[in-house]
Design a protein around this motif. Structure first.
Motif, mmCIF file in Angstrom:
data_model
loop_
_atom_site.group_PDB
_atom_site.id
_atom_site.type_symbol
_atom_site.label_atom_id
_atom_site.label_comp_id
_atom_site.label_asym_id
_atom_site.label_seq_id
_atom_site.Cartn_x
_atom_site.Cartn_y
_atom_site.Cartn_z
ATOM 1 N N GLU A 74 -53.014 7.784 29.647
ATOM 2 C CA GLU A 74 -52.204 6.603 29.410
ATOM 3 C C GLU A 74 -51.922 6.383 27.916
ATOM 4 O OE1 GLU A 74 -54.683 6.786 31.524
ATOM 5 O OE2 GLU A 74 -53.860 6.161 33.443
ATOM 6 N N SER A 77 -46.967 7.115 27.348
ATOM 7 C CA SER A 77 -46.244 6.747 28.560
ATOM 8 C C SER A 77 -44.777 6.562 28.215
ATOM 9 C CB SER A 77 -46.798 5.451 29.162
ATOM 10 O OG SER A 77 -46.614 4.367 28.279
ATOM 11 N N GLN A 79 -41.806 4.066 28.811
ATOM 12 C CA GLN A 79 -41.579 2.692 29.239
ATOM 13 C C GLN A 79 -40.105 2.554 29.601
ATOM 14 O OE1 GLN A 79 -41.847 -0.639 26.439
ATOM 15 N NE2 GLN A 79 -42.996 -1.740 28.009
ATOM 16 N N TRP A 92 -40.087 2.949 40.591
ATOM 17 C CA TRP A 92 -41.499 2.917 40.997
ATOM 18 C C TRP A 92 -41.701 3.759 42.261
ATOM 19 C CZ3 TRP A 92 -45.761 0.431 38.839
ATOM 20 C CH2 TRP A 92 -46.910 0.370 39.644
ATOM 21 N N CYS A 105 -50.285 -3.599 36.302
ATOM 22 C CA CYS A 105 -49.426 -4.217 35.278
ATOM 23 C C CYS A 105 -48.144 -3.435 35.017
ATOM 24 C CB CYS A 105 -50.204 -4.412 33.978
ATOM 25 S SG CYS A 105 -51.711 -5.374 34.172
ATOM 26 N N TRP A 107 -47.672 -0.182 35.538
ATOM 27 C CA TRP A 107 -47.912 1.221 35.205
ATOM 28 C C TRP A 107 -48.093 2.040 36.482
ATOM 29 C CZ3 TRP A 107 -49.638 3.303 30.178
ATOM 30 C CH2 TRP A 107 -49.507 2.373 29.140
ATOM 31 N N SER A 115 -47.700 9.120 32.529
ATOM 32 C CA SER A 115 -47.719 7.683 32.814
ATOM 33 C C SER A 115 -46.349 7.065 32.535
ATOM 34 C CB SER A 115 -48.775 6.989 31.959
ATOM 35 O OG SER A 115 -50.060 7.372 32.397
ATOM 36 N N TRP A 116 -46.016 6.102 33.374
ATOM 37 C CA TRP A 116 -44.738 5.385 33.285
ATOM 38 C C TRP A 116 -45.023 3.900 33.351
ATOM 39 C CZ3 TRP A 116 -40.092 8.036 32.950
ATOM 40 C CH2 TRP A 116 -40.187 9.431 33.129
ATOM 41 N N GLN A 117 -44.370 3.142 32.495
ATOM 42 C CA GLN A 117 -44.373 1.686 32.576
ATOM 43 C C GLN A 117 -42.996 1.281 33.088
ATOM 44 O OE1 GLN A 117 -45.930 -0.472 29.083
ATOM 45 N NE2 GLN A 117 -46.176 1.576 28.193
ATOM 46 N N THR A 119 -40.906 -1.563 33.600
ATOM 47 C CA THR A 119 -41.000 -2.901 33.040
ATOM 48 C C THR A 119 -39.687 -3.672 33.188
ATOM 49 O OG1 THR A 119 -42.512 -1.976 31.393
ATOM 50 C CG2 THR A 119 -41.638 -4.195 30.960
#
Length: 158
Positions: A74, A77, A79, A92, A105, A107, A115-117, A119
């Motif tokens: 992490e 990532s 975003q 997602w 949250c 992620w 890892s991907w956020q 958002t």
């Protein structure tokens, strides 16, 4: 013309599959080059895919098939800012539904360990508002995996 700065992502052996998945999933993303090793190397043979040039949402990247000795975390990532719940759900679900895993949250992690956020702008806007709005939105976010835009907006309003 090659960009001056490129994100290099180390993969065990699946850089091309990851790059093609990203290109199919995100707009302004494409595979721009696949390069094979001209000779044997410690984790592969001549002719194996060694590097893959690609973009993710316009960001230039290089995937390097370097073997299993380095793993993603992490600490890095992508975003991705989303405009609404439908876009949030689409990204997602694509990542998690293709062998990835949910986290907290906003992620998640794809099947290659990146890892991907995901958002929503509603969350970023709430945090930028500061004060009680940000506190309420932050508290709501802390209970979520995938971000629920309606709940963030409701928390922001109080």
């Amino acid at each position: 013309m090659k960009p001056k700065n490129t994100i290099c992502l180390w993969f065990d052996k699946d850089a091309e599959a990851a790059a093609r998945f990203y290109a199919a999933t995100f707009p302004d993303s494409r595979v721009t080059g696949v390069h094979r090793a001209p000779g044997d190397y410690p984790m592969g043979k001549a002719g194996d895919v060694l590097t893959v040039e690609f973009t993710v949402l316009g960001l230039p990247c290089l995937g390097l098939n370097g073997g299993p000795m380095f793993q993603h975390s992490e600490a890095f990532s992508f975003q991705v800012a989303t405009d609404d719940q439908a876009e949030t759900d689409r990204y997602w679900n694509a990542i998690v539904g293709n062998g990835g895993e949910e986290s907290q949250c906003g992620w998640c992690r794809d099947r290659w360990g990146i890892s991907w956020q995901i958002t929503p702008r509603a969350l970023s806007d709430a945090m930028a508002a500061g004060g009680d709005e940000a506190k309420r939105a932050f508290a709501a976010m802390m209970t979520m995996g995938k971000i629920d835009v309606a709940k963030i907006e409701a928390a922001r309003r109080g």
